[in-house]
Design an enzyme around this catalytic site. Structure first.
Site, short mmCIF file in Angstrom:
data_model
loop_
_atom_site.label_atom_id
_atom_site.label_comp_id
_atom_site.label_asym_id
_atom_site.label_seq_id
_atom_site.Cartn_x
_atom_site.Cartn_y
_atom_site.Cartn_z
CG ASP A 343 43.33 40.76 35.28
OD1 ASP A 343 44.00 41.98 34.77
OD2 ASP A 343 43.39 39.78 35.96
CG ASP A 345 45.93 42.07 37.87
OD1 ASP A 345 45.49 41.01 38.08
OD2 ASP A 345 46.63 42.22 36.61
CG ASP A 434 43.08 38.55 39.31
OD1 ASP A 434 41.86 37.99 39.30
OD2 ASP A 434 43.86 38.15 38.33
N1 DCT Z 1 51.72 36.39 36.57
C1 DCT Z 1 52.82 35.56 36.59
N2 DCT Z 1 52.51 34.22 36.49
C2 DCT Z 1 51.20 34.04 36.15
C3 DCT Z 1 50.21 34.89 36.27
C4 DCT Z 1 50.30 36.17 36.43
O1 DCT Z 1 53.93 36.05 36.96
N3 DCT Z 1 51.08 32.59 36.05
C5 DCT Z 1 52.02 37.83 37.00
C6 DCT Z 1 52.30 38.57 35.92
C7 DCT Z 1 51.38 39.77 35.63
C8 DCT Z 1 50.61 39.55 36.76
O2 DCT Z 1 50.63 38.49 37.37
C9 DCT Z 1 49.01 39.53 36.40
O3 DCT Z 1 48.64 38.97 35.57
P1 DCT Z 1 47.72 38.98 34.09
O4 DCT Z 1 46.69 39.90 34.68
O5 DCT Z 1 47.40 37.79 33.71
O6 DCT Z 1 48.69 39.98 33.42
P2 DCT Z 1 48.79 41.31 32.99
O7 DCT Z 1 49.90 41.57 32.41
O8 DCT Z 1 48.04 42.34 33.76
O9 DCT Z 1 47.76 41.49 31.70
P3 DCT Z 1 46.32 42.08 31.38
O10 DCT Z 1 46.62 43.32 31.04
O11 DCT Z 1 45.61 41.27 30.10
O12 DCT Z 1 45.48 41.76 32.47
MG MG Z 2 45.92 42.06 34.55
#
Ligand code: DCT
Ligand code: MG
Length: 510
Positions: A343, A345, A434
């Protein structure tokens, strides 16, 4: 993690190990004609060389027993480049510029990938400094000597995307995920922690001796590492990848909106494929799951950086239309330098967004996009933020900021036309986005929390609690000894409050 890559770890039956002269013929099933490997016996030893030669040949590599002009890659262990050049000179062989002199870690990575991997700096043999004082000493690449004491906390390690131990970390992450699917949280965390510490190492583990001073490696983890060192693969990982429950959970949870509970239910009901689930008349789906099925193909194909940048332009455009002084920052994996993500963010804040006053920016952005037909799905979660709430004690707790989980319709005009756009004239791709909005005073905490990685965040919070008697979450840092909140304008200040060296976002890929 890419389990398909792990599946590539040769689907053979375990054969009795062979050493010495009983090796299979060099000409058997050569898959990679372009490279010809020679493995140097010096300092590696005869039996290990024979074992590696046989393993490489089984994986389709051409490995010569004798050095000849056709050799393109020389692989050595415990040798510096000048050691190998000296040896070549002694054999009366002049090394051409095209000849690659590589450390055994390159070959081990190739074994894991089941194909030749690109040669990078970490695969080069160490250059031995040729001053006379140490000209006769051992080459300097003795991993354990090269490494300072490694912290058990990811927030005290620098973890870039250059993972020298992917063959091990891929395996450990498959096993961790399987524990997660089986709701064995202890083992899940233990395997994730182990994978995380291996990602931070500046060298490839090539023998069990290298693991001696590394923290977070429980016996069950070491057993896996040992098996991979010896066989180039792990039987437990192969079993998991072939396990029906694991495969089903992996498939079901790949649908947006499907968590462990739903996956478990569908598995128990006997479902094994998404098409059966989609067409079942008795099942009820949430709006999220309906969107997940509708845009499944797009959502499982990774978001590229180009796509993320294109979304970023549109997010900024929309936010700035209502709040020209807003700060819009791409967080998550892309901020850590990842080339792809599941995704995109974003953190949004502005001096006008205070703890006292909410601003309906997200709602306005959503209305705007809806009018333009750019929203395929959204879920706006209202803020439950309270100014004086102490940081959450749960390390994996979600934060209280207002946020929106959405699926954006990204038109392809300006970005590379991926697979999706070739699909019957489809000119757009569904992208998970997000958006998080936080009070200006909390932006440093929110940025640190949303940058990840998850393991990095977990360890930051554990470190604050256990080493500093503080409590940290995405909103605040609280000092329990002084009984006060510690303010911060930047991530650097939060690290300083915690007594930690600053770790850059691209070093947080724990
Ligand atoms: N995060 C966290 N605890 C969670 C969910 C998310 O600390 N329960 C933080 C860590 C990364 C950030 O939010 C964004 O989450 P993701 O999009 O799920 O992770 P990402 O590292 O961006 O991985 P991806 O590249 O797959 O989106
Ligand atoms: Mg992400």
């Amino acid at each position: 993690m890419d389990p398909l890559r792990m599946a590539d770890l040769s689907p053979r039956k375990k054969r009795p190990r062979q050493t010495g002269a009983s090796m299979s013929s060099p000409s058997q099933d050569v898959k990679f004609q372009d490279l010809v490997i020679f493995i140097l016996e010096k300092k590696m030893g005869r039996s290990r060389r024979a074992f590696l030669m046989e393993l490489a040949r089984r994986k389709g590599f051409r490995v010569e027993s004798e050095l000849s002009d056709s050799v393109t890659h020389i692989v050595a262990e415990n040798n510096s480049d000048s050691d190998v050049l000296e040896w070549l000179q002694a054999q009366n062989i002049k090394a051409s510029a095209q000849l690659e002199l590589l450390d055994v870690c390159w070959l081990i990575e190739c074994m894991g990938a089941g194909k030749p991997v690109e040669v990078t700096g970490k695969h080069q043999l160490v250059v031995r400094k040729d001053n006379s004082a140490n000209a006769n000493t051992e080459p300097q690449k003795t991993p354990l000597l090269a490494v300072k004491k490694i912290s058990p906390y990811a927030c005290q390690r620098r973890t870039t995307l250059n993972n020298c131990n992917q063959i091990f970390t891929d395996a450990l992450e498959v096993l961790a995920e399987n524990y997660e699917f089986r709701e064995n949280e202890g083992s899940y965390l233990a395997f994730m922690r182990a994978a995380s510490v291996l990602k931070s190492l500046p060298f490839t583990i090539i023998s069990m001796k290298d693991t001696e001073d590394i923290p977070c490696l429980e016996d069950k983890v070491k057993y896996i590492i040992e098996e991979i060192i010896e066989d180039g693969e792990c039987s437990e990982v192969k079993a998991v990848l072939n396990d029906e429950r694991y495969q089903s959970f992996k498939l079901f949870t790949s649908v947006f909106g499907v968590g462990l509970k739903t996956a478990e239910k569908w598995f128990r009901m006997g479902f094994r494929t998404l098409s059966k689930i989609r067409s079942d008349k008795t099942l009820k789906f949430t709006q999220m799951q309906k969107a997940g099925f509708l845009y499944y193909e797009d959502l499982v194909s990774h978001v590229t950086r180009e796509e993320a940048e294109a979304v970023s332009v549109l997010v900024k455009e929309a936010v700035w239309a209502f709040l020209p002084d807003a700060f819009v920052t791409m967080t998550g994996g892309f901020r850590r330098g990842k080339k792809t993500g599941h995704d995109v963010d974003f953190l949004i804040t502005s001096p006008g967004i205070t703890e006292e006053e909410d601003q309906p920016i997200l709602l306005k952005v959503i209305n705007l996009w809806e009018r333009k037909g750019l929203l395929l799905y959204y879920d706006l979660v209202e803020s439950t933020f309270e100014k004086l709430k102490l940081p959450s004690r749960k390390v994996d707790a979600l934060d209280h900021f207002q946020k929106c989980f959405l699926i954006f319709k990204l038109h392809h005009q300006r970005v590379d036309s991926g697979k999706a756009s070739q699909q019957e004239g489809k000119t757009w791709k569904a992208i998970r986005v997000d958006l998080v909005m936080c009070p200006y005073e909390r932006r440093a905490f929110a940025l640190l929390g949303w940058t990840g990685s998850r393991q990095f965040e977990r360890d930051l919070r554990c470190y604050a609690t256990h080493e500093r008697k503080m409590a940290l979450d995405n909103h605040a840092l609280y000092d329990k000894t002084k009984r006060m909140f510690l303010k911060a304008e930047s991530e650097e200040e939060i690290f300083a409050h915690l007594g930690l060296d600053y770790i850059e976002p691209w070093e947080r890929n724990a």
